[in-house]
Every structure is written in structure tokens, then in C-alpha cells.
Design a protein around this motif. Sequence first.
Motif, mmCIF file in Angstrom:
data_model
loop_
_atom_site.group_PDB
_atom_site.id
_atom_site.type_symbol
_atom_site.label_atom_id
_atom_site.label_comp_id
_atom_site.label_asym_id
_atom_site.label_seq_id
_atom_site.Cartn_x
_atom_site.Cartn_y
_atom_site.Cartn_z
ATOM 1 N N LEU A 234 44.081 -58.568 42.992
ATOM 2 C CA LEU A 234 42.835 -58.448 43.727
ATOM 3 C C LEU A 234 41.535 -59.341 42.994
ATOM 4 O O LEU A 234 41.232 -58.821 41.951
ATOM 5 C CB LEU A 234 42.562 -56.931 43.888
ATOM 6 N N ASN A 235 40.679 -59.884 43.844
ATOM 7 C CA ASN A 235 39.547 -60.627 43.222
ATOM 8 C C ASN A 235 38.607 -59.639 43.428
ATOM 9 O O ASN A 235 38.706 -58.192 44.129
ATOM 10 C CB ASN A 235 39.331 -61.767 44.134
ATOM 11 N N ALA A 236 37.337 -59.827 42.717
ATOM 12 C CA ALA A 236 36.336 -58.769 43.133
ATOM 13 C C ALA A 236 35.876 -58.323 44.517
ATOM 14 O O ALA A 236 36.117 -59.251 45.265
ATOM 15 C CB ALA A 236 35.160 -59.434 42.331
ATOM 16 N N ALA A 237 35.418 -57.249 44.799
ATOM 17 C CA ALA A 237 35.097 -56.748 45.882
ATOM 18 C C ALA A 237 36.228 -56.709 46.970
ATOM 19 O O ALA A 237 36.193 -57.486 48.051
ATOM 20 C CB ALA A 237 33.908 -57.486 46.472
ATOM 21 N N SER A 238 37.263 -56.203 46.628
ATOM 22 C CA SER A 238 38.561 -56.379 47.592
ATOM 23 C C SER A 238 39.040 -55.178 47.332
ATOM 24 O O SER A 238 39.008 -54.137 46.729
ATOM 25 C CB SER A 238 39.530 -57.623 47.131
ATOM 26 N N SER A 239 40.216 -54.977 48.488
ATOM 27 C CA SER A 239 40.999 -53.921 48.512
ATOM 28 C C SER A 239 42.490 -54.163 49.206
ATOM 29 O O SER A 239 42.507 -55.109 50.082
ATOM 30 C CB SER A 239 40.343 -52.714 49.307
ATOM 31 N N LEU A 240 43.193 -53.330 48.790
ATOM 32 C CA LEU A 240 44.665 -53.363 49.247
ATOM 33 C C LEU A 240 45.114 -51.756 49.386
ATOM 34 O O LEU A 240 45.152 -50.971 48.829
ATOM 35 C CB LEU A 240 45.919 -53.828 48.215
ATOM 36 N N ARG A 241 45.632 -51.747 50.841
ATOM 37 C CA ARG A 241 46.122 -50.330 51.274
ATOM 38 C C ARG A 241 47.694 -50.601 51.385
ATOM 39 O O ARG A 241 48.173 -51.474 52.144
ATOM 40 C CB ARG A 241 45.389 -49.839 52.618
ATOM 41 N N GLU B 39 47.450 -53.705 53.891
ATOM 42 C CA GLU B 39 46.497 -54.087 54.785
ATOM 43 C C GLU B 39 45.380 -54.695 53.503
ATOM 44 O O GLU B 39 45.123 -53.864 52.480
ATOM 45 C CB GLU B 39 45.831 -52.904 55.236
ATOM 46 N N VAL B 40 44.494 -55.635 53.703
ATOM 47 C CA VAL B 40 43.718 -56.295 52.828
ATOM 48 C C VAL B 40 42.400 -56.312 53.312
ATOM 49 O O VAL B 40 42.131 -56.656 54.265
ATOM 50 C CB VAL B 40 44.286 -57.592 52.139
#
Length: 407
Positions: free
Chosen positions: A210-217, A230-231
Motif C-alpha cells: 500500500l502506498n501513502a493515503a491508501s486502503s485495502l478492505r 476493495e481498494v
Amino acid sequence: MTHNQHLIDLLTGHLRGDLSATQQEQLNLWISQSDRNRLLFESINDEEQLKEMVLLYHQEESENNEAIILQKIRQGMGGSTGMAPVKELPVRSSWTWGWVAALVIVSAGVGGYFFLNKNGKQETAITEQQEILPGKDGAILTLADGTQVVLDSLGNGVVATQNGTQAVLNNGALAYSQEAGKTASVFNQLSTPKGRQFKLVLPDGTKVWLNAASSLRYPTVFNGNNRQVEVTGEVFFEVAQNHRQPFYVNVNNQAQIRVLGTQFNVNAYSNETIIKTTLVDGGIQVRPGADFDSSSFVTVKPGQQAEIKPAGNKTSLQPVRIINNANIDKAIAWKNGLFNFEDATLEEVMRQVERWYDIEVVYEQGIPNIEFGGRMSNDMSLSGLLKSLIESEVHFRVEGRKLIVMP
């Protein structure tokens, strides 16, 4: 002979292919001393034009102070050496000049980078700023019950147990292990604030950066006929192969990716104008929209980039645009600890700077129409980066954590 001159001699000899065994050992030792040395060496390894430029700095043995070094660089750009000015060189050559200067400055012990825009202009208008450090590893894990665990400062070990599945932190990466007989799945979310990156190994063995300011569900166990995650932001996937359980990525509810086993990068920041999916290896299919069951997927081949323009509603979805011969190095530079500003506008550069240094960028009088080229390590402080972005059409001022771009 100065250390600066000796290093230039070694690199010049390498490009000529006439290093002695002893000289080769000395060059290998210098390369092994830091990642920055290695990256610099790799960037010049196959550049024939750079060979000619490096040779320009082979003439003087006693010049190892910054002022004289920069003067030599300016002379090289201005045509007094017999070479064409930078602004007349092909686009790719613009960053080549930047690495020549980086070579001379770093080897002289100045400890900074020098950077050129495509017009080849530069000046030394940026003064020393307060130290704002670059990003680092770190993330926030949100469990199924809403509990949040900050992973930045935790040591190796189990950080959470949910329905028999353990989330384990090991050497800066999060992974999952499941107890025998336990199949119940819940959803977790891993988020990286600005100025943070992190690596995750999903329950199926898929590796995710994950790069900065990112998310993974994602689920803690992949049950059912497929694997769905979900990204948001920017994420690199190395998907574990499982033909019986296809892997799907929901991108901001704006695009879907279907994959069996592959490596690809997704750039889907909300402040970017295009969702970009770049395929490094394997095969994927991409479609606009939030549905997984549509047949309107477009196949993407290795080396291609799929672009989708985000839309506010399903009726205004744009078709997938395929870019052949995509710049893979640029797409995954962040994962390799680099900035790659090739063909990047000032606005694009500043968006990356905002995310990596956790700052706010403001334009005092509009956004200057400037394009850059070049690569550099992302482990330098903000002041170091600003020095590398010096050029004659724009200046910077730092106030707290706000970077002001001036005309």
C-alpha cells in the motif's frame, strides 16, 4: 587525486569497459555502501549519451566544491563544451542530465540532488527549510468490531485474533494465520495515512503493498467461489494463483479488476483524474463500474496500462482505454523507493509530494505549466527534494507543514 575525481574515473572506466580488477573491486565497494549509490549506478549503466556527459567532468582533478561543480554543469548545458543545450535534447535526456549532476554532487560529498525541468533551466533560489522527514513504514489496522491498531510502533507478534484467525506482524509486514477447523470470516481494513507505506500478506498468500493515503478492505478467510477485496489510493498486487477461486478488486466502486494470478499496480487516488491499472506480469481484465458479474471486461496484457475516467454514476461510465508500452518503471517506482517524474507536470509532482511528506501544497498564483523528467530516491527530507526541483520559473516557500508554490 580527489575522491570526487577518483569516483568519476571509476564510473567512466566502467562505461568504457576498461576497469582493472582492482578498480572494479573499488567500484563494487562503492556501489554496496548504500542503496542510493546502487540506484545511481544502475541509472547510468546503459546510457550512451550519459557516457559522453560524464566524460565532460573528467578534465579537472582539483574541483570538488559545490560552486565550481554547479558551474561546470551550467557550462555543459550552455553549449560551451560543444554539446547541445539541454532544451534541445530528447525528452528522455532531461533526466539524464539530472543524474550527471547528481553523480558529481553526491561524489563530492555535497549530499544533495540537482534536477532540471524539460527546458533545462535551473537556479538556486530555494533557501534551507525546516526538516520535514520523508514517509516510512506504518499503517492502521481496523478490525471487524471497529477496533483500530496502529502498527507503526509494534514489534513482531500477534496483534489481533478474530474467529480463530490471527493477524501477525513480522518484520514490518502483516500476515494472517488460521487455526485448523476455523472457517468463519470477518472483514479487516488496512489503511496508510499520508507519509506511510505498508506491506500485507492476505490469507491466500497474495502479497499487497500500500502506498501513502491508501486502503485495502479484505476478509480474514477467503470462502466461496471467489476472492474479493476493495481498494482506494494506490496499491500493488502480487496475486497468488488459484484458478478455482478468481481474484477480484473493487477500485473505489468505479472499476473492477478480474485476475487469476499476476502482478499489477492500481493508482486510484481521489484527486487523480484517471484510474490507472498497470500490468507487470500475467493477465487481468478490467471494466468500469461497481459490478463483478458484468461480461464487459477488457483484457489487459503485460506492459499495458488500462485507464478509466472516474464517473459519479453508472450511466456516465467511460470505456476502458488501453495504453500500449506503458512506463512500468514509473508506475511502480513508489514500491521501489523512488520518485519517477518522467513526463510529469508540476501538479502531478506536487500531489506525490503531498502524500509522501504529509503536507499541504498551495499555489500562490495558479499552477505553473511545467513538466519534469527524472528519478530519485524518496528517502530524502523535503528540503532535499525541493533543492532537487530547482528551476527558474517557480519557487517554493515552507510554512509549517504547508508548501507554497510561488511563480
